[in-house]
Design an enzyme around this catalytic site. Structure first.
Site: not given
Length: 557
Positions: A61, A64-65, A102, A341, A383
């Site tokens: 996780c 991304c978070h 997600m 990113h 992405h």
């Protein structure tokens, strides 16, 4: 909360399985007492559950978070948001995923029902900041396993190292070096957990890899059997490493970037000795607010100057770092949209096409003039990996990105000289293979454009890839059942990252299954789009990223 408790919560599990030099070894495992959170409304959870959940969060996780759960590619998961929505909502979202990228951790089988419930409660607890690491802390982890003087002075093996693939064995803490000619595994090497990037030195002799746990490994490809000759740990979470590529500086330096602590480190190229640490915490480009967790994402090396382009995710800044004089480090800061990113060069390598995925934009950085050339609106959560360059029959040279959040491919004109009217504009929006895409790829010798969708909720989609004919893009995408060709049996079998061989006539895919299931590499003939080879070796445990030496070294994609 006392310092000892903070360290136990964060390191008791997150570092347990991934960091041999962890603070966990000093402070011990978390016990079964009830965790007393600062937020009295947080659901009940024990200290041992917090330890287990911290490990799962790090592995699945945090990328991304965020370590502090303030969000970037993924949404914020802080208690002021998560507690209000409650445990049942969080369980449904974690278990079923979303079309926005997600993953469906529950329905895919990656997490059990109990683990989904655990994570739903965990993200309602107050985040704990990990320990910091300065230069002395990093130096303490540095090891030279084979001294430079003891290494071979010439290549001692018969491998065609130009066509070697470095393949991440995600949950095994290793990489596999695969001979691209014979399709056989040369060796597997212990590295960090979930190697995110493999980068080759400018000479092609050395391979640099960074695990998500911030362990860097330097591999000597000239040895009779390639081996790890140096290693160092730069923090607790990382994603990027690059080398010095400018003429006259080949193999001299390497640079690594960490998610935590938010900083980058410059190393000696042939030993990984840490030389300089630079913090990336700072003021965000759009809000002018201070950001502590300003993580370093992609780093690319210029072919024009002795410089690196360093993406600082949360601040939306590209730092152009000149490595010609480390004592008087010169840095040009370029403000872009957030959150930066990944990305790569267009075909001339003058312009860095940089994905600001939370803003749904691509920032174009002119690395010759060191300035922002354009910002381009694209689809939801671009992405691209490094993206894909090809010649569009109508619009000339273009670069393409796929998206995590929608089923589209944005094709952008990249020639401001001969095709000025199309430069830095989306000239085509194509239907892709599905949302949840991580990589798109082509090759100068190919007429194909390949796109994956490993994070798509639909198993049939995540287990296949899409391919388009560059000369007939209007025809649309053709779907190839890569996981079915691999014939692995049960499991999630997500197909990820098209990667060409040196010749540009084969495309390699990882079929990424669970650690207790069979995985494989699948090689496809680029011209016929037919199955060429399944590399089904029991050592291929959770293969994900894979990088061809020649194409990576020369930024061919």
């Amino acid at each position: 909360m006392k310092e000892r408790s903070v360290l136990k919560l964060f390191t008791g599990a997150l570092m347990l399985a991934t960091l041999p030099l962890s603070i966990h070894s000093v402070y011990g495992a978390a016990d079964d007492a009830i965790h007393h959170d600062a937020n009295s409304r947080s659901p009940q959870i024990t200290e041992s559950e917090m330890s287990k959940a911290s490990k799962i969060y790090f592995e699945r996780c945090a990328g991304c978070h965020g370590v502090l759960r303030k969000g970037a590619t993924g949404k914020p998961l802080t208690p002021d948001i998560t507690v209000e929505k409650g445990t049942d909502y969080q369980k449904a979202f974690i278990g079923g995923g979303s079309a926005g990228g997600m993953p469906n951790f529950g329905t895919s089988g990656e997490l059990t029902e109990k683990e989904v419930d655990l994570m739903a409660r965990y993200i309602q607890q107050t985040p704990v900041a990990p320990p910091e690491m300065g230069l002395k802390d990093i130096e303490a982890t540095w090891k030279v396993l084979v001294a430079v003087k003891d290494r071979p002075t010439k290549k001692m093996n018969n491998f065609n190292i130009d066509n070697i693939f470095s393949t991440t064995l995600r949950d095994n803490g290793k990489i596999a070096l695969i001979d691209g000619d014979t399709k056989e595994i040369i060796t597997t090497l212990n590295t960090g957990y979930a190697v995110h990037i493999s980068r080759y030195s400018a000479s092609g002799r050395y391979l640099y890899v960074t695990g998500r746990d911030s362990k860097l490994s330097l591999i000597d490809l000239w040895a009779k059997v390639p081996n790890v000759v140096a290693e160092v740990r730069t923090g607790v979470e990382a994603r990027s490493i690059e080398t010095s590529k400018y003429k006259g500086w080949e193999d001299k330096y390497a640079i690594s970037g960490t998610y935590w602590p938010p900083q980058y480190v410059i190393h000696e190229g042939d030993t990984l000795k840490p030389l300089k640490v630079v913090s990336t915490s700072g003021i965000a480009s759009e809000t002018n607010e201070f950001v502590r967790e300003a993580r370093v994402a992609a780093i690319v090396a210029s072919h024009y100057k002795p410089e690196w382009m360093v993406n600082v995710k949360e601040t939306g800044k590209v730092l152009i770092v000149n490595y010609s004089d480390l004592n008087n480090l010169k840095t040009t800061t370029i403000d872009t949209p957030r959150f930066l990113h990944d990305g790569g060069f267009e075909s001339t390598k003058r312009y860095f096409m940089d994905a600001a995925n939370a803003s749904n934009k691509i920032a174009v950085i002119d690395i010759k003039e060191n300035k922002l050339a354009a910002t381009i609106d694209v689809g939801k959560v671009p992405h691209p990996g490094r993206g894909a360059n090809f010649i569009d029959p109508k619009f000339g040279p273009v670069w393409a990105t796929s998206h995590l959040g929608e089923d589209t491919i944005a094709v952008i004109g990249t020639d401001p000289v001969k095709h000025k009217q199309h430069a830095w504009k989306v000239v085509r929006t194509l239907k892709g293979h599905g949302s949840g895409s991580l990589f798109i790829k082509s090759h100068p010798k190919s007429k194909n454009l390949w796109v994956d969708a490993p994070l798509n909720k639909d198993a049939k989609t995540s287990q296949s890839v899409g391919v388009l004919d560059i000369n007939n893009l209007e025809k649309g995408v053709t779907v190839l059942p890569i996981a079915e060709w691999a014939n692995l049996g049960e499991g999630a079998k997500r197909v990820v990252q098209p990667e060409y061989n040196k010749a540009g006539d084969e495309v390699w895919f990882a079929v990424w299954n669970a650690a207790d299931k069979r995985s494989a590499m699948v090689v496809v003939d680029d011209q016929t789009r037919k199955l060429k080879k399944v590399i089904d070796d029991p050592r291929l445990i959770t293969p994900t990223g894979h990088f061809n030496l020649y194409n990576t070294m020369h930024d061919i994609y």
